[in-house]
Scaffold this active site. Structure first.
Site, PDB file in Angstrom:
ATOM      1  N   SER A 185     -44.596 -98.519 -21.144  1.00 45.76           N
ATOM      2  CA  SER A 185     -44.251 -99.530 -22.134  1.00 45.76           C
ATOM      3  C   SER A 185     -43.637-100.791 -21.546  1.00 45.76           C
ATOM      4  CB  SER A 185     -43.325 -98.935 -23.200  1.00 45.76           C
ATOM      5  OG  SER A 185     -42.244 -98.270 -22.603  1.00 45.76           O
ATOM      6  N   HIS A 213     -48.937 -96.995 -26.559  1.00 49.08           N
ATOM      7  CA  HIS A 213     -49.513 -98.320 -26.270  1.00 49.08           C
ATOM      8  C   HIS A 213     -51.003 -98.289 -25.952  1.00 49.08           C
ATOM      9  CE1 HIS A 213     -45.530-100.073 -26.308  1.00 49.08           C
ATOM     10  NE2 HIS A 213     -45.132 -99.013 -25.640  1.00 49.08           N
ATOM     11  N   LYS A 245     -47.432 -99.425 -33.650  1.00 46.45           N
ATOM     12  CA  LYS A 245     -47.895-100.420 -32.683  1.00 46.45           C
ATOM     13  C   LYS A 245     -49.276-100.909 -33.088  1.00 46.45           C
ATOM     14  CE  LYS A 245     -44.279 -99.134 -29.761  1.00 46.45           C
ATOM     15  NZ  LYS A 245     -43.640 -97.991 -29.140  1.00 46.45           N
TER      16      LYS A 245
HETATM   17  C1  LIG Z   1     -42.418 -97.271 -29.165  1.00 42.82           C
HETATM   18  C2  LIG Z   1     -42.559 -96.053 -28.334  1.00 42.82           C
HETATM   19  C3  LIG Z   1     -42.104 -94.820 -28.785  1.00 42.82           C
HETATM   20  C4  LIG Z   1     -41.275 -94.677 -30.025  1.00 42.82           C
HETATM   21  O1  LIG Z   1     -42.023 -94.855 -31.171  1.00 42.82           O
HETATM   22  P1  LIG Z   1     -41.285 -95.315 -32.513  1.00 42.82           P
HETATM   23  O2  LIG Z   1     -42.249 -95.008 -33.575  1.00 42.82           O
HETATM   24  O3  LIG Z   1     -41.037 -96.778 -32.332  1.00 42.82           O
HETATM   25  O4  LIG Z   1     -40.021 -94.523 -32.607  1.00 42.82           O
HETATM   26  C5  LIG Z   1     -42.367 -93.702 -28.016  1.00 42.82           C
HETATM   27  N1  LIG Z   1     -43.013 -93.805 -26.852  1.00 42.82           N
HETATM   28  C6  LIG Z   1     -43.434 -94.988 -26.369  1.00 42.82           C
HETATM   29  C7  LIG Z   1     -44.151 -95.033 -25.064  1.00 42.82           C
HETATM   30  C8  LIG Z   1     -43.210 -96.149 -27.089  1.00 42.82           C
HETATM   31  O5  LIG Z   1     -43.590 -97.310 -26.610  1.00 42.82           O
END
Ligand SMILES: *Cc1c(COP(=O)(O)O)cnc(C)c1O
Length: 394
Positions: A185, A213, A245
């Protein structure tokens, strides 16, 4: 303070934390948006070009997604009212779970209210004392936290180092689980999933991929990093992805076998002891998934923008990192310097976040630029020109 009055130790500690954060350039604050998510957002009455959202496909404010949410809210209300296992599970949840299972080529999918809850919940449910969990050093905090609190032996391995992983796996007693981000990320690079799956098969160990992602962005149909690597459920028994996302909504899911999902339903505390996501969010997510599948041009356009950014940044000799994804960090090093560039961009109407420790290791502070299918090539050109103006020595 009057003599004899006891010292408030919490006050003292919290004050010291804030002072220290201010002194080291690590103080964090929220921005307050006055508009929908998109390439142009409004903050304190001013419009900004936004390069820090994870809305990779531009679906967060898509009219069809918004309409689905409204329609479902009129029918199902706003709150789900209870946890899934009590009476909070409704038809939109079931439809979304079925669609996600089908899309990812898994027997079942299970919804969670957030990715953080899914990762910590699944690791705590799967692992026991005596097991070993091995994680890439650069994994998302939610995977690391889940591993740390699981009761299993917790080991990190150097970023994307399959040989080091194989050595650690060979020494690990008991059942072993390897967990990695599909796309990292804060770096934007991908895990070597084919090689990781090979190492895991030899042991054998289970491989879990957090594809927050990659889901919606990578792979021939957009099903993510695991699809892009040509792997299926036998190689990656635990697939996690978020809905907040690329899908532009909120929540997350675990996809896997019937056995895995049924076992998780029985024992995952983060699933059992929490209110189900609002049904309207599930309905909106289903519409976003349909758009993702029907409109491959979003992925193609995003890929073109990534190419445009990297060519432009290279021409400007900006410190690109080794990323082919929508996450395009520029390495700065010092936290205050990163914040300085971020602020200079902001004064010129461009929003890019500075990522600092503890999110990234010390002295690797960076600007984290994220691209979206909603951006135009002209907006990206504006970013590049402004970076050229703001970058020290560029
Ligand atoms: C954003 C993210 C999460 C957490 O997800 P949320 O729904 O925002 O709690 C978990 N793992 C990765 C790699 C992320 O980028």
């Amino acid at each position: 303070m009057t003599p004899g009055q006891p010292v408030d130790l919490f006050r003292q500690r919290l004050g010291a934390v804030l002072d220290q954060r201010r002194a080291t350039g690590l103080y964090r604050q929220c921005l307050t948006l006055e508009s929908a998510q998109g390439p142009l957002i409004q903050l304190a009455g001013r419009e900004y070009l936004n390069f820090c959202s994870n809305d990779y496909l531009g679906l967060a404010a898509h009219p069809r997604v918004v309409e689905s949410l409204c329609r479902a809210a009129r029918r199902y209300g706003v709150g789900s009212g209870a946890s899934h296992l009590v009476c909070g599970h409704s038809a939109p949840h079931r439809e979304l779970e079925q669609a996600l299972a089908e899309f990812t080529g898994r027997q079942r999918a299970l919804l969670f209210s957030s990715g953080y809850a899914a990762n910590t919940g699944v690791l705590q449910a799967l692992l026991q004392p005596g097991d070993t969990v091995l994680q890439d050093r650069l994994n998302h905090a939610s995977l690391l936290d889940g591993g740390l609190h699981s009761g299993a032996r917790f080991r990190r391995f150097p970023h994307n180092d399959c040989d080091a992983l194989a050595r650690r796996l060979a020494q690990a007693p008991g059942p072993a689980l390897v967990a990695v981000d599909g796309v990292f990320s804060m770096d934007g690079d991908s895990a070597p999933l084919v090689e990781l799956a090979r190492v895991c098969r030899q042991r054998p160990a289970w491989l879990m991929v957090d594809d927050a992602h990659g889901f919606g962005v990578l792979g021939p149909t957009g099903a993510g990093s695991v699809e892009a690597a040509g792997l299926g459920e036998p190689e990656v028994p635990v697939l996690m992805a978020t809905l907040g996302k690329a899908l532009g909504t909120a929540g997350a899911f675990i996809a896997g076998s019937e056995l895995l999902v049924e076992a998780l339903i029985q024992s995952t505390r983060n699933y059992i002891y929490t209110t189900a996501m609002p049904p309207a969010v599930a309905a909106a997510s289903l519409t976003a998934l349909t758009l993702l599948r029907e409109e491959a041009w979003r992925r193609d356009h995003l890929a073109a923008l990534i190419g445009q950014f990297r060519r432009g940044a290279e021409a400007l000799q900006l410190p690109l990192m080794d990323s082919g994804s929508a996450i395009q960090p520029l390495l700065v090093g010092d936290a205050r310097a990163a914040v300085g560039i971020s602020e200079a961009l902001r004064q010129r109407g461009i929003l890019v976040s500075a990522i600092r420790p503890p999110t990234v290791p010390a002295d690797t502070s960076r600007l984290r630029i994220t691209l979206s299918a909603a951006h135009t090539p002209a907006q990206l050109e504006q970013l590049l020109q402004t970076l050229a103006d703001c970058w020290p020595h560029a």
